[in-house]
Design a protein around this motif. Structure first.
Motif, mmCIF file in Angstrom:
data_model
loop_
_atom_site.group_PDB
_atom_site.id
_atom_site.type_symbol
_atom_site.label_atom_id
_atom_site.label_comp_id
_atom_site.label_asym_id
_atom_site.label_seq_id
_atom_site.Cartn_x
_atom_site.Cartn_y
_atom_site.Cartn_z
ATOM 1 N N PRO A 98 -30.219 -3.934 40.858
ATOM 2 C CA PRO A 98 -29.004 -5.037 39.564
ATOM 3 C C PRO A 98 -28.990 -5.233 38.292
ATOM 4 C CG PRO A 98 -30.076 -5.683 42.161
ATOM 5 C CD PRO A 98 -30.519 -4.664 41.173
ATOM 6 N N PHE A 99 -27.907 -5.743 37.935
ATOM 7 C CA PHE A 99 -28.111 -6.476 35.848
ATOM 8 C C PHE A 99 -28.189 -7.368 36.719
ATOM 9 C CE2 PHE A 99 -25.994 -2.003 35.512
ATOM 10 C CZ PHE A 99 -27.024 -2.075 33.848
ATOM 11 N N THR A 100 -28.864 -8.256 35.679
ATOM 12 C CA THR A 100 -29.225 -10.027 35.578
ATOM 13 C C THR A 100 -27.735 -10.721 34.807
ATOM 14 O OG1 THR A 100 -30.001 -9.771 33.537
ATOM 15 C CG2 THR A 100 -31.033 -9.694 36.038
ATOM 16 N N SER A 101 -27.500 -11.505 34.976
ATOM 17 C CA SER A 101 -26.453 -12.151 33.933
ATOM 18 C C SER A 101 -25.934 -12.211 32.333
ATOM 19 C CB SER A 101 -25.591 -13.285 34.788
ATOM 20 O OG SER A 101 -27.035 -14.303 34.189
ATOM 21 N N GLU A 102 -27.901 -11.969 32.078
ATOM 22 C CA GLU A 102 -27.932 -11.137 30.908
ATOM 23 C C GLU A 102 -28.327 -10.511 30.225
ATOM 24 O OE1 GLU A 102 -30.324 -13.313 33.138
ATOM 25 O OE2 GLU A 102 -29.624 -15.640 32.347
ATOM 26 N N LYS A 103 -28.206 -9.606 30.816
ATOM 27 C CA LYS A 103 -28.095 -7.711 30.637
ATOM 28 C C LYS A 103 -26.606 -7.539 30.543
ATOM 29 C CE LYS A 103 -32.104 -6.376 30.751
ATOM 30 N NZ LYS A 103 -32.768 -5.313 29.435
ATOM 31 N N TYR A 104 -25.448 -8.332 31.427
ATOM 32 C CA TYR A 104 -24.539 -7.825 30.853
ATOM 33 C C TYR A 104 -23.794 -8.631 30.084
ATOM 34 C CZ TYR A 104 -23.012 -6.559 36.448
ATOM 35 O OH TYR A 104 -22.925 -5.297 37.360
ATOM 36 N N ALA A 105 -24.243 -9.852 29.801
ATOM 37 C CA ALA A 105 -23.505 -10.436 28.549
ATOM 38 C C ALA A 105 -24.081 -9.319 27.151
ATOM 39 C CB ALA A 105 -24.402 -12.173 28.416
ATOM 40 N N TYR A 106 -25.195 -9.072 27.658
ATOM 41 C CA TYR A 106 -25.537 -8.087 26.061
ATOM 42 C C TYR A 106 -25.061 -7.060 26.039
ATOM 43 C CZ TYR A 106 -28.213 -6.249 22.807
ATOM 44 O OH TYR A 106 -29.547 -5.792 21.190
ATOM 45 N N ILE A 107 -24.276 -6.109 27.454
ATOM 46 C CA ILE A 107 -23.991 -5.465 26.883
ATOM 47 C C ILE A 107 -22.532 -5.396 26.192
ATOM 48 C CG2 ILE A 107 -22.669 -3.128 28.696
ATOM 49 C CD1 ILE A 107 -25.872 -2.876 30.268
ATOM 50 N N SER A 108 -21.996 -6.510 27.387
ATOM 51 C CA SER A 108 -20.909 -6.543 26.594
ATOM 52 C C SER A 108 -20.403 -7.126 25.213
ATOM 53 C CB SER A 108 -19.840 -7.647 27.093
ATOM 54 O OG SER A 108 -19.802 -7.437 28.795
ATOM 55 N N GLU A 109 -21.681 -8.031 25.037
ATOM 56 C CA GLU A 109 -21.721 -8.293 23.183
ATOM 57 C C GLU A 109 -21.601 -6.729 22.551
ATOM 58 O OE1 GLU A 109 -24.914 -10.095 19.948
ATOM 59 O OE2 GLU A 109 -24.100 -11.289 22.558
ATOM 60 N N VAL A 110 -22.109 -5.747 23.248
ATOM 61 C CA VAL A 110 -22.878 -4.568 22.045
ATOM 62 C C VAL A 110 -21.364 -3.976 22.070
ATOM 63 C CG1 VAL A 110 -23.641 -2.230 22.281
ATOM 64 C CG2 VAL A 110 -24.854 -4.370 22.204
ATOM 65 N N ALA A 111 -20.298 -3.732 23.481
ATOM 66 C CA ALA A 111 -19.294 -3.402 23.607
ATOM 67 C C ALA A 111 -17.959 -3.114 22.704
ATOM 68 C CB ALA A 111 -18.789 -3.481 24.397
ATOM 69 N N GLN A 112 -18.357 -5.026 21.892
ATOM 70 C CA GLN A 112 -17.084 -5.858 20.976
ATOM 71 C C GLN A 112 -17.143 -5.141 19.570
ATOM 72 O OE1 GLN A 112 -17.781 -9.891 21.475
ATOM 73 N NE2 GLN A 112 -17.098 -9.527 24.183
ATOM 74 N N GLN A 113 -18.244 -4.341 19.425
ATOM 75 C CA GLN A 113 -18.829 -3.839 18.541
ATOM 76 C C GLN A 113 -18.499 -2.600 17.974
ATOM 77 O OE1 GLN A 113 -23.093 -4.954 17.235
ATOM 78 N NE2 GLN A 113 -23.209 -6.901 18.552
ATOM 79 N N LEU A 114 -18.064 -2.081 19.625
ATOM 80 C CA LEU A 114 -17.843 -0.484 19.023
ATOM 81 C C LEU A 114 -15.627 -0.880 19.717
ATOM 82 C CD1 LEU A 114 -20.460 0.594 21.797
ATOM 83 C CD2 LEU A 114 -20.415 0.531 19.163
ATOM 84 N N LEU A 115 -15.204 -0.750 18.224
ATOM 85 C CA LEU A 115 -13.657 -0.710 18.202
ATOM 86 C C LEU A 115 -13.143 0.443 18.468
ATOM 87 C CD1 LEU A 115 -11.307 -1.431 16.320
ATOM 88 C CD2 LEU A 115 -11.797 -0.039 14.664
#
Length: 334
Positions: A98-115
């Motif tokens: 299962p993903f940790t909250s830190e992993k979720y947050a990091y992936i969300s941050e990367v997604a924000q950089q993909l227009l």
């Protein structure tokens, strides 16, 4: 691999219409019958492009990333970005654990950089990133104009901030750089998808040669934005020079670099042949002026001029980056 075949032209009826037969394997592979239609597109070079009708719809492609292979978060970011640039419409990031909250947050941050990409699904073991902008809805010309305007504004803001020694504006410039990179990656992604699916390129209103020139142009702009970021960071990290005369001379060079960049972008966007030629002939002269200032700085203490030297080096790289822009503009204009 492309397969070359020869077809004989056959006269149809009493008219002057000529017809050819389609390769049997190609027809079978695309499941075509005598009742189906195909797209026939004339390219600017006079060649014809024949595309099965169903291929005209945008095809959704999916890729899955096993997060276990990339324990380093930065490595994971680069893989996600590469999948994005490769044209995948859905990127699944999976994990045995299962993903940790830190992993979720990091992936969300990367997604924000993909227009154009958003997280459309989250489960304990998988995160799905999906493109919510269809290629037909994306105006590639508009994206390029927005990128051009943002880079010019960034350069203008830096010159003003440097002249006033405003560190707050320098920080804002660094943040704006992230947004420019988002536009750059989206444009490259769209052009790559267009090359992969010929009809999409036609729908975007660009040719294969346009694609090469556009990638050259936006790559140069992205590099220029990176050098503006370098100059902004130099302001933050090094002592602002007390010698007003040095600052004034560097500002004058930066203003000339900005005007050159402005002329280069105009020559590309509006296919201005004379502007492109003037940019190409002005580069060497501007670099000589920059070196004359460096010779003066060599006589001063390094601690006082370190920031100025970094800024001048970055301005040289920006000046050199206008050359491929002008060359691409000249190809488009001629």
């Amino acid at each position: 691999m492309s397969q070359k075949q020869t077809r004989k032209l056959v006269k149809w009826g009493s008219s002057n219409t000529l017809i050819i037969s389609l390769p049997r394997d190609w027809v079978r592979r695309n499941r075509l019958t005598s009742d189906d239609e195909v797209h026939v597109i004339e390219n600017p070079d006079g060649t014809l492009l024949i595309i099965p009708f169903e291929s005209g719809s945008e095809q959704t492609s999916t890729s899955t990333i096993d997060i276990q292979k990339y324990p380093n978060p930065e490595h994971l970011k680069y893989v996600i970005q590469t999948k994005y640039l490769s044209g995948f419409d859905v990127i699944n990031i999976s994990s045995k654990h299962p993903f940790t909250s830190e992993k979720y947050a990091y992936i969300s941050e990367v997604a924000q950089q993909l227009l154009g990409f958003e997280i459309t699904s989250k489960t304990p073991n998988q995160v799905t990133l999906q493109d919510v902008m269809s290629i037909q809805q994306t105006n590639i010309t508009l994206l390029i104009r927005v990128l051009s305007r943002n880079v010019l504004e960034l350069m203008e803001e830096f010159i003003d901030a440097f002249q006033r020694g405003d560190l707050k504006v320098a920080e804002a410039i660094i943040q704006s750089r992230i947004n420019i990179n988002k536009y750059y990656m989206r444009i490259v992604r769209q052009l790559r998808k267009g090359i992969q699916q010929s009809l999409l390129l036609v729908q975007m209103g660009v040719t294969a040669q346009d694609t090469i020139d556009m990638v050259t142009y936006v790559t140069a702009l992205n590099e220029i934005a990176g050098n503006i970021e370098v100059m902004s960071k130099a302001m933050q990290r090094h002592r602002y020079p007390e010698n007003e005369e040095y600052v004034k001379e560097v500002v004058e060079i930066l203003q000339k670099v900005y005007e050159l960049l402005q002329e280069a972008t105009r020559s590309f966007l509006f296919k201005k042949e004379q502007d492109a030629i003037e940019v190409l002939t002005s580069i060497s002269k501007l670099l000589m002026e920059k070196r004359e200032i460096e010779n003066k700085l060599d006589q001063a203490s390094i601690s006082e001029t370190l920031m100025l030297q970094i800024i001048l080096d970055a301005s040289e790289k920006i000046t050199e980056a206008t050359k491929p822009i002008a060359q691409a503009a000249l190809r488009r204009a001629l």
